[in-house]
Design a protein around this motif. Sequence first.
Motif, mmCIF file in Angstrom:
data_model
loop_
_atom_site.group_PDB
_atom_site.id
_atom_site.type_symbol
_atom_site.label_atom_id
_atom_site.label_comp_id
_atom_site.label_asym_id
_atom_site.label_seq_id
_atom_site.Cartn_x
_atom_site.Cartn_y
_atom_site.Cartn_z
ATOM 1 N N LYS A 1 6.736 0.492 15.776
ATOM 2 C CA LYS A 1 5.360 0.589 16.275
ATOM 3 C C LYS A 1 5.299 0.502 17.791
ATOM 4 O O LYS A 1 4.352 0.977 18.414
ATOM 5 N N SER B 1 0.835 -1.199 0.000
ATOM 6 C CA SER B 1 0.000 0.000 0.000
ATOM 7 C C SER B 1 0.864 1.240 0.000
ATOM 8 O O SER B 1 2.051 1.194 0.344
ATOM 9 N N GLY C 1 -1.668 4.385 2.833
ATOM 10 C CA GLY C 1 -2.914 3.755 3.249
ATOM 11 C C GLY C 1 -3.750 3.181 2.123
ATOM 12 O O GLY C 1 -4.710 2.444 2.371
ATOM 13 N N GLN D 1 3.727 0.355 2.742
ATOM 14 C CA GLN D 1 3.663 -0.884 3.523
ATOM 15 C C GLN D 1 4.354 -1.958 2.699
ATOM 16 O O GLN D 1 3.960 -2.240 1.566
ATOM 17 N N LYS E 1 -4.362 0.585 -0.689
ATOM 18 C CA LYS E 1 -3.877 -0.729 -1.087
ATOM 19 C C LYS E 1 -3.664 -0.791 -2.600
ATOM 20 O O LYS E 1 -4.405 -0.188 -3.370
ATOM 21 N N LYS F 1 4.320 6.769 2.284
ATOM 22 C CA LYS F 1 4.356 5.772 3.349
ATOM 23 C C LYS F 1 4.017 4.420 2.742
ATOM 24 O O LYS F 1 2.870 4.155 2.392
ATOM 25 N N GLU G 1 6.979 -9.984 8.947
ATOM 26 C CA GLU G 1 5.667 -9.361 8.894
ATOM 27 C C GLU G 1 5.763 -8.062 8.099
ATOM 28 O O GLU G 1 6.840 -7.475 7.965
ATOM 29 N N PRO G 2 4.633 -7.576 7.544
ATOM 30 C CA PRO G 2 4.660 -6.303 6.813
ATOM 31 C C PRO G 2 5.207 -5.174 7.683
ATOM 32 O O PRO G 2 4.932 -5.109 8.884
ATOM 33 N N ILE G 3 5.994 -4.327 7.080
ATOM 34 C CA ILE G 3 6.563 -3.176 7.778
ATOM 35 C C ILE G 3 6.224 -1.911 7.015
ATOM 36 O O ILE G 3 5.884 -1.951 5.835
ATOM 37 N N GLU G 4 6.281 -0.769 7.687
ATOM 38 C CA GLU G 4 6.040 0.509 7.030
ATOM 39 C C GLU G 4 7.365 1.237 6.850
ATOM 40 O O GLU G 4 8.149 1.364 7.793
ATOM 41 N N SER H 1 9.909 -1.681 12.519
ATOM 42 C CA SER H 1 8.602 -1.048 12.288
ATOM 43 C C SER H 1 8.402 0.187 13.162
ATOM 44 O O SER H 1 7.655 1.093 12.801
#
Length: 484
Positions: free
Chosen positions: A391, A154, A157, A183, A159, A181, A190-193, A389
């Motif tokens: 997060k 994405s 945001g 993804q 997709k 940004k 795992e998916p990271i930004e 990430s």
Amino acid sequence: MFWKGRNLYILVAFILLAMFASSVLTLTIVGPLSLAEQGQSVSGSKPGASGFTTQEMKKLSTTYELIQGQYLHEVDRTKVIDGAISGMLRSLDDPYTTYMDKKEAEQFNDMLNSTFQGIGAEVSLEEGRVKVVSPIKGSPAEKAGIRTNDIILSVNGDKLDGLSLSEAVMKIRGTKGSQAKLQIMRTGSEPIEIVVVRDDIPVETVHSEMLDGQVGKIEIREFVQNTAKAFKDQLKALEDQGMKALVIDVRNDPGGMLQAVVEMLEPFVPSGKPIVQVEDRKGEREQTVSKGSTKPYPIAVLINNGSASASEIMAGALQEASGAKLVGEKTYGKGTVQVTYQQELGDGSNIKMTVMKWLTPNGNWVHQKGIEPDIAVEQPAYFRASPMSKKTTLKADMLGDDVKNLQLMLEGLGLAPGRTDGYFNDKTAQAVKSFQTEHGLPANGEVDVKTAQAIEDAITKQIRDPKNDLQLKAAADAMRKAIK
């Protein structure tokens, strides 16, 4: 340059997310080539024929009339027609064949003569997903940690699943200074930004220096209109300095103009030997034969899985026709040639279609296989670490991909985290404290956003230091041993 025997201009075909929607590079032929000149129509019927039977035309017309008259909402005629064309091309299941509407075609044409702005990465569309072939060296994408084979899920945001490559790139491209940004999905994590700040894409495509032992090094970042001249000028400068061996670096080079790579190879491939071959759908081959000579010094070519298309042409030709040694990792494997049709459509839109495949001097087709190195060398593990990430704050007893990447970076910085399996143990905490103390951060052994960014900045600096480039070291050592 004219394609031998055909009135075709060979123009830039490397793919910058910054500028236009297309597949990963290569060797796109843009120019006045009609279907009749190819001796075939789209449908394979005789030149000049409509290509559709009466029943096929009726079927298409009826479908449009049903959409226009019965569909729940009013439709945009142009959008429906463009969708039909895109659908036909998608049915070919070829990521390098694509349709560009008028706006996208204008961006494509402007790209050929413009300054690039964007993130600077080459992409293809594979199984409906946008896949990174290679970030351009020195680009925002590379600096942010984008890597070959990353999947972009994405953008800000939005997709990308289900979009054409053209539509996806329209979401990714943007003006200098703006943020994308992304993804990212990376194998084994795992998916990271990753946040990339768009910028001007570097246009300097050739960089050279003299290494120890009179070994020259020339790095080629992409093959564009001025690359051949810059390469020749810098090669001569190295030779004038007494160069005794040469390392050509095409790692993470996504390719570009066929004309450029042919001109660059002429001085290395003996006269009369093929530099590259192309083969059409009938299996008929045509060779581009060298009119050049050879060089009196040994040559090595640095390659990795981001070396695609024109880079592979260079690597394959130097290996097979000039005896060069390939050092590093297997190349990407892009062995097809595209032709761009714009005049035929008549409204400013554009179809870029795969029409040929290229082969090495010995007739090898590298598509989806790549070229194996003569001397296989992997970079240190921390070269493959993903950005964290950020997060959550990483601390003792946590487990996951972020911790694993943290440990790989700490190990690369010589801080001995004790393990690299993704479990945050006491030794990992001590390694973090050591880093924090050294960099003036609160030494609590926990990795918040500020500490994570500082660690990533430090490992990026480490990666860019030539002293840590094991592949370059191996190539230079091999050349020093080969010097007579």
